[in-house]
Write a protein that holds these residues in place. Structure first.
Motif, PDB file in Angstrom:
ATOM      1  N   UNK A 153       0.554   5.553   3.809  1.00  0.00           N
ATOM      2  CA  UNK A 153      -0.510   4.699   3.489  1.00  0.00           C
ATOM      3  C   UNK A 153      -0.286   3.697   2.210  1.00  0.00           C
ATOM      4  N   UNK A 154       0.952   3.495   2.260  1.00  0.00           N
ATOM      5  CA  UNK A 154       1.636   2.424   1.405  1.00  0.00           C
ATOM      6  C   UNK A 154       1.153   2.682  -0.105  1.00  0.00           C
ATOM      7  N   UNK A 174       9.012  -2.440  -0.716  1.00  0.00           N
ATOM      8  CA  UNK A 174       8.112  -2.868   0.157  1.00  0.00           C
ATOM      9  C   UNK A 174       8.524  -4.226   0.778  1.00  0.00           C
ATOM     10  N   UNK A 175       8.451  -4.198   1.927  1.00  0.00           N
ATOM     11  CA  UNK A 175       8.778  -5.232   2.930  1.00  0.00           C
ATOM     12  C   UNK A 175       7.546  -6.043   3.674  1.00  0.00           C
ATOM     13  N   UNK A 176       7.640  -7.094   4.047  1.00  0.00           N
ATOM     14  CA  UNK A 176       6.763  -7.810   4.922  1.00  0.00           C
ATOM     15  C   UNK A 176       5.352  -7.899   4.299  1.00  0.00           C
ATOM     16  N   UNK A 177       4.261  -8.256   4.811  1.00  0.00           N
ATOM     17  CA  UNK A 177       3.021  -8.737   3.956  1.00  0.00           C
ATOM     18  C   UNK A 177       1.939  -8.214   4.773  1.00  0.00           C
ATOM     19  N   UNK A 178       0.674  -8.100   4.318  1.00  0.00           N
ATOM     20  CA  UNK A 178      -0.475  -7.691   4.868  1.00  0.00           C
ATOM     21  C   UNK A 178      -0.345  -6.476   5.849  1.00  0.00           C
ATOM     22  N   UNK A 179      -0.933  -6.421   6.861  1.00  0.00           N
ATOM     23  CA  UNK A 179      -0.828  -5.309   7.733  1.00  0.00           C
ATOM     24  C   UNK A 179       0.421  -4.768   8.140  1.00  0.00           C
ATOM     25  N   UNK A 181       3.130  -4.949   6.321  1.00  0.00           N
ATOM     26  CA  UNK A 181       3.632  -4.171   5.130  1.00  0.00           C
ATOM     27  C   UNK A 181       4.256  -3.026   5.564  1.00  0.00           C
ATOM     28  N   UNK A 184      10.841  -0.134   3.637  1.00  0.00           N
ATOM     29  CA  UNK A 184      11.911  -0.544   4.136  1.00  0.00           C
ATOM     30  C   UNK A 184      13.300  -0.514   3.249  1.00  0.00           C
TER      31      UNK A 184
ATOM     32  N   UNK B  91      12.521  -7.251   0.412  1.00  0.00           N
ATOM     33  CA  UNK B  91      11.150  -7.055   0.193  1.00  0.00           C
ATOM     34  C   UNK B  91      10.608  -8.273  -0.353  1.00  0.00           C
ATOM     35  N   UNK B  94      10.871 -11.283   2.727  1.00  0.00           N
ATOM     36  CA  UNK B  94       9.960 -11.203   3.876  1.00  0.00           C
ATOM     37  C   UNK B  94       8.391 -11.090   3.542  1.00  0.00           C
ATOM     38  N   UNK B 442       7.638  -9.729  -5.552  1.00  0.00           N
ATOM     39  CA  UNK B 442       6.753  -9.884  -4.394  1.00  0.00           C
ATOM     40  C   UNK B 442       5.458 -10.544  -5.131  1.00  0.00           C
ATOM     41  N   UNK B 594      -3.340 -11.583   3.337  1.00  0.00           N
ATOM     42  CA  UNK B 594      -3.866 -10.429   2.389  1.00  0.00           C
ATOM     43  C   UNK B 594      -2.187 -10.041   2.087  1.00  0.00           C
ATOM     44  N   UNK B 595      -2.070  -9.664   0.940  1.00  0.00           N
ATOM     45  CA  UNK B 595      -0.711  -9.296   0.395  1.00  0.00           C
ATOM     46  C   UNK B 595      -0.465  -7.858   0.903  1.00  0.00           C
ATOM     47  N   UNK B 596      -1.554  -7.126   1.143  1.00  0.00           N
ATOM     48  CA  UNK B 596      -1.245  -5.805   1.729  1.00  0.00           C
ATOM     49  C   UNK B 596      -1.117  -4.645   0.794  1.00  0.00           C
ATOM     50  N   UNK B 602      -6.129  -4.742   3.089  1.00  0.00           N
ATOM     51  CA  UNK B 602      -5.107  -4.812   4.097  1.00  0.00           C
ATOM     52  C   UNK B 602      -5.761  -4.412   5.396  1.00  0.00           C
TER      53      UNK B 602
END
Ligand code: SF4
Ligand code: SF4
Ligand code: SF4
Ligand code: FES
Lengths: 286, 664
Positions: A153-154, A174-179, A181, A184, B91, B94, B442, B594-596, B602
């Motif tokens: 659930x991050x 945490x890597x990536x963004x938005x949904x 994410x 990693x 992180x 990306x 980030x 969205x940053x997530x 998110x």
């Protein structure tokens, strides 16, 4: 017995909680106040040994005069504040957050999720069969533990435990963004190729079962995991002079996993690879 | 802390790019050849200074600018140099849309498909481009194209931006900067002082002048703006970026240029943005002198009395923010200029920075003085290469002339400004996300409280103001608070910049006193014959119907009408536009940006977009259930999201449903 260190005396803050005048030590969160008043505010990303990240937003409450709802887990009680925990608005947000989470991730191993979904009448199915899901395959790349990010659930707890707050290894982030994410390692490397030292402190704090002992993961897959039948014994790790407390979870006379008491003032639930995973010699009966 | 690095090695070009920023590595512990001496001491623990983490974003830019993407070896080398854990740097890398951690060509073509560009035909450009260059994301001819959120070039929509990675030009062409067509004679050349950091005049690229020699490593770094864009121009640009046509001067975005009533825009298009002398001869630096005469508290009083409120969208009184920062006992204090203008349909800050860069620098010096800061940061959108060059040049010349540095204007006040480039993340315009981004984390918003005035950049008291807000400080100090407050209405004082785009005949930046009506603004810009709706305040704003054009353009007036001024976006749509598609684009934007971090945003933005997809061609009862669903999700996003992005993600869609009746 665990010793509770004495804290310097703190001033009291008085505020109104659900219509009752409440006094809590300065610095307490609204959640602390709720819990000492016996109120059950749901939380997912909050953890007893970590600074709350307030990312899941299931614990939101209404603070009078504020435009938005406030996360009870991290908002500190302020003198004169008026807080209501069970309003229509707060309940609505909790319901929707539960629906959003349950429709995108697998909450089957998240303690109390099912109970809250029922209590708040959340209907995760109403977003339809095509609703986007996290859709991750379990990452099984070592013998000790499995990362099943379909259940993640991050909440950032594993990252905080691996990094600055406890372990200082910084193997996961945490890597990536938005949904998209995800939690990693660097360049998404397999755990044995990463900086991971296999202390398992991330498993200790994971609230959803996204991180689990290989034993637990395997037994769940085989349908043999039976938590009510397990016994827990807290003892002292014998490997080195630190002498951490370890709790052995035993099912059918086999150790199935090892945790550590969070209220231990030395370790706060953290262990190293030996204490956490090095239990095979105990059950080696040859 | 004992960090573990990977075994991947950087290429020579990658190493060079990082060393050009950070200097050569001092020891084997940071990636130099290991010497015997290195083995006699260990770098780690307290000696592994974490205080260089804020160089992470610049270092990632350095690699990305040079090579076009960030390899494992390059990332690892950056981590060694800065003592950052590779997983964390991964992180961060990306998080930003302009970086790639997978190999890609050196040339990346960003084609805007956002609101204003969509209203002006970006879909056709993209489908043409797909035919000629292949699908977005597939490399062809040494280039790759991708769809992009708003590039801030809305007045010339549809827009595209081509970025080519490579070595920095060895000797940038020293050309005169052209001004607005015919209005004023070009008066100045770039001064020789600081010539090696002077910006290449990008309008002049390709139009004669000594093209720099290509070094052996291949491509020379360059950027080209194509707006309005056609597929064939884009294909030509992708083949030979250096041959693209000159970009029109910043003044071309100001239809009112030359009008004596202009306050904030008065210099744009009439003075040479590269000339400090031009700036001074048109009243530049009189405000700063007055500030020194008033003292910090006097400046704050003046700004309070003028009634200046922030122009970034939140409309918070600027003087109060400064006062609160100035009063903090903790130090040092910081000033951050939010120049991460990424709201779809907004381009005013770009025009201000490109057309009048010294104004921003002077205003920041005043703000820094008022709040007791000695260091200011301009957090600039990564997609604004020309503003970056112009500001960079202006900073250098201001420093040379003693207008920045240890002793500003001989007043014993030390102040300097650094530009930090964003890397493609709308969320980094959120005031606390800026801090994380500058600090090398980030770009996720922080939860408030604590507020920035107490704990902001590097955990210290910080005032964050956007570009337009800061530039307003100049007329306040030049003419006094009373004169300033005489313009506008009682609670919205001064003038306001509006970014007019979409289907009007003269899109651009307009400056009007607060209180003018939307109708007056549209009349200036040339409204379409059959107006369908106006989106006020951008993707987080609301729609206004053709029968509501008398709404006064003030904070209180738009609020009373149930909409918002936001950052000053006025996107005009005629009835050829399919509103459901516009809404889909808005939803897609929020989902992408969205940053997530928090669940309502998110996942909520994804559910909102899915619902809009389902009902895109439906109306009435067929849409009712999904509209109800969106209302529920929208309410939770508004109530429970951490930051403004999630809290406003449902505004525009809601207003289109309730005020325009889109799905009726
Ligand atoms: S893996 Fe577990 S601890 Fe880590 S972010 Fe996901 S849910 Fe939280
Ligand atoms: S868990 Fe690790 S650190 Fe703790 S006592 Fe055992 S071996 Fe020592
Ligand atoms: S509202 Fe959206 S952008 Fe803001 S913190 Fe939450 S996830 Fe990030
Ligand atoms: S540049 Fe396309 S919408 Fe602004």
């Amino acid at each position: 017995m665990t010793a509770v260190p004495l804290q310097p005396p703190r001033r009291l803050v008085s505020f109104t909680l659900d219509g009752e005048e409440t006094r809590v030590p300065e610095g307490s969160t609204i959640l602390d106040a709720c819990r000492s008043a016996g109120k059950d505010v749901p939380t997912l990303c909050q953890g007893d040994t970590l600074t709350p990240k307030n990312a899941c937003r299931v614990c939101v409450v209404e603070v009078e005069g504020a435009r938005t709802l406030a996360p009870a887990c991290s908002r500190r009680a302020e003198p004169g504040m008026t807080v209501r925990t069970d309003t229509e608005r707060a309940r609505h947000s909790r319901k929707v957050v539960l629906e959003l989470l349950a429709s995108s991730t697998d909450l089957s191993t998240t303690p109390r999720a099912a109970e809250w979904i029922k209590e708040y009448e959340a209907k995760p199915d109403r977003f339809g069969a095509d609703a986007a899901r996290v859709d991750e395959q379990p990452k099984i790349d070592n013998d000790l533990y499995v990362r099943d990010y379909d259940k993640c659930i991050l909440c950032y707890k594993c990252v905080d435990a691996c990094g600055e707050q406890w372990q200082n290894t910084f193997a996961i982030a945490v890597a990536g963004r938005g949904f998209d994410t995800r939690i990693s390692t660097e360049h998404d490397a397999a755990l044995p190729d990463s900086a991971c030292v296999f202390c398992g402190n991330c498993i200790e704090v994971c609230p959803t079962g996204a991180l689990s002992f290989s034993t637990e993961f395997g037994m769940r897959a085989a349908g043999t995991w039976d938590e009510p039948a397990q016994t827990r014994t807290t003892t002292v790790c014998a490997y080195c002079g630190v002498g951490c407390n370890v709790t052995l979870h035993v099912q059918d006379n086999e150790i199935v996993k090892v945790t550590s008491p969070h209220d231990n003032p030395v370790t706060h639930g953290n262990l190293c690879i030996k204490g956490r995973f090095g239990y095979q010699h105990v059950q080696n009966r040859d | 802390m004992d960090l573990r690095y990977t075994d991947a090695a950087p290429s020579d070009a990658e190493r060079e790019a990082v060393d050009a920023l950070l200097g050569p590595p001092p020891s084997g512990w940071e990636g130099a050849e290991r010497t015997d001496e290195d083995l006699r001491w260990a770098r780690g623990g307290a000696s592994a200074a974490k205080d260089r983490r804020d160089q992470l974003l610049p270092a990632l830019h350095a690699v990305n600018d040079r090579v076009g993407w960030i390899s494992e070896g390059a990332l690892d080398y950056v981590c060694r140099r800065l003592t950052v854990a590779p997983a964390e740097a991964y992180g961060v890398a990306t998080f930003y849309a302009m970086f790639s951690v997978r190999p890609r060509p050196a040339k990346v073509l960003h084609v805007c498909t956002d609101l204003a560009c969509a209203a002006r035909g970006s879909a056709a450009v993209c489908s043409d481009l797909t035919e000629r260059l292949g699908a977005p994301g597939t490399p062809a001819e040494g280039a790759v194209w991708q769809e992009s959120p708003c590039l801030g070039l809305c007045e010339r929509a549809p827009a595209a931006l081509l970025l080519q990675a490579g070595a920095e030009p060895a000797n940038p062409p020293q050309a005169t900067l052209p001004l607005t067509a015919g209005e004023n004679p070009p008066s100045a050349t770039l001064p020789p002082a600081g010539a090696n950091s002077a910006p290449p005049a990008i309008e002049e690229r390709g139009s004669g002048g000594g093209a720099p020699e290509e070094p052996a490593t291949g491509a020379i770094r360059c950027s080209a703006v194509l707006a309005p864009a056609t597929a064939s121009a884009l294909v030509t640009a992708a083949r030979a970026p250096e041959s693209t046509l000159a970009e029109p001067p910043a003044g071309a975005a100001v239809p009112q240029a030359g009008d004596p009533a202009l306050v904030l825009l008065r210099r744009i298009g009439t003075v040479d943005p590269a000339s400090l002398d031009d700036y001074r001869s048109t009243g530049g630096y009189t405000a700063l002198r007055r500030a020194f005469a008033l003292g910090p508290a006097g400046v704050i009083r003046e700004v309070l009395d003028a009634g200046l409120v922030g122009r970034g969208g939140a409309a918070f009184p600027t003087g109060r923010k400064w006062q609160a920062t100035a009063q903090q006992a903790d130090g040092p204090h910081y000033l951050v200029c939010n120049a991460d203008e990424s709201e779809p349909g907004t381009f005013k800050d770009r025009v201000l920075m490109e057309g009048d860069p010294y104004a921003l620098i002077e205003a920041m010096t005043i703000a820094g003085y008022a709040i007791g800061a000695h260091q200011g940061y301009i957090y600039l959108r990564g997609e604004y290469p020309r503003a970056y060059e112009r500001l960079g040049h202006a900073l250098t010349s201001a420093r040379t002339r003693g207008l920045l540095g240890p002793d500003v204007l001989g007043q014993g006040y030390a102040f300097d400004i650094e530009i930090r480039r964003g890397a493609g993340a709308y969320i980094c315009g959120e005031e606390t996300a800026i801090f994380n981004s500058i600090e090398g984390q980030r770009g996720e918003p922080r939860s408030k409280p604590p507020f920035p005035v107490e704990k902001g950049l590097f955990g210290k008291p910080t005032a964050v103001n956007n570009v337009e807000t800061l530039v307003n400080v100049l007329p306040i100090l030049e003419h006094g608070a009373a004169a300033y407050a005489a313009t506008g209405t009682e609670t919205s004082t001064g003038t306001k910049l509006f970014c007019v785009s979409g289907q009007v005949s003269r899109p651009g930046i307009y400056e009007l006193p607060f209180g003018a009506s939307l109708r007056e603004l549209l009349d200036l810009a040339g409204p379409p014959g059959r107006l369908r709706a106006v989106l006020l305040g951008g993707a987080a704003g609301g729609f206004v119907r053709p029968d509501e054009l008398d709404v006064p353009l003030t904070f209180e007036g738009t609020r009373a009408a149930g909409t918002t001024l936001g950052s000053g976006v006025v996107l005009v749509l005629d009835d050829s536009v399919e509103l459901p598609r516009v809404l889909l684009r808005i939803a897609e934007f929020f989902r992408d940006e969205s940053c997530g971090q928090c669940v309502p945003c998110r996942v909520g933005t994804v559910r909102q977009e899915e619902a809009l997809h389902r009902i895109v061609d439906r109306t009435g009862a067929a849409a009712a259930q999904d509209i109800a669903l969106m209302r529920e999700v929208g309410q939770a996003m508004r109530d429970a999201s951490i930051c403004g992005l999630g809290q406003t993600a449902w505004n525009a869609v809601e207003s289109a449903i309730d005020r325009l009746g889109v799905y009726k």
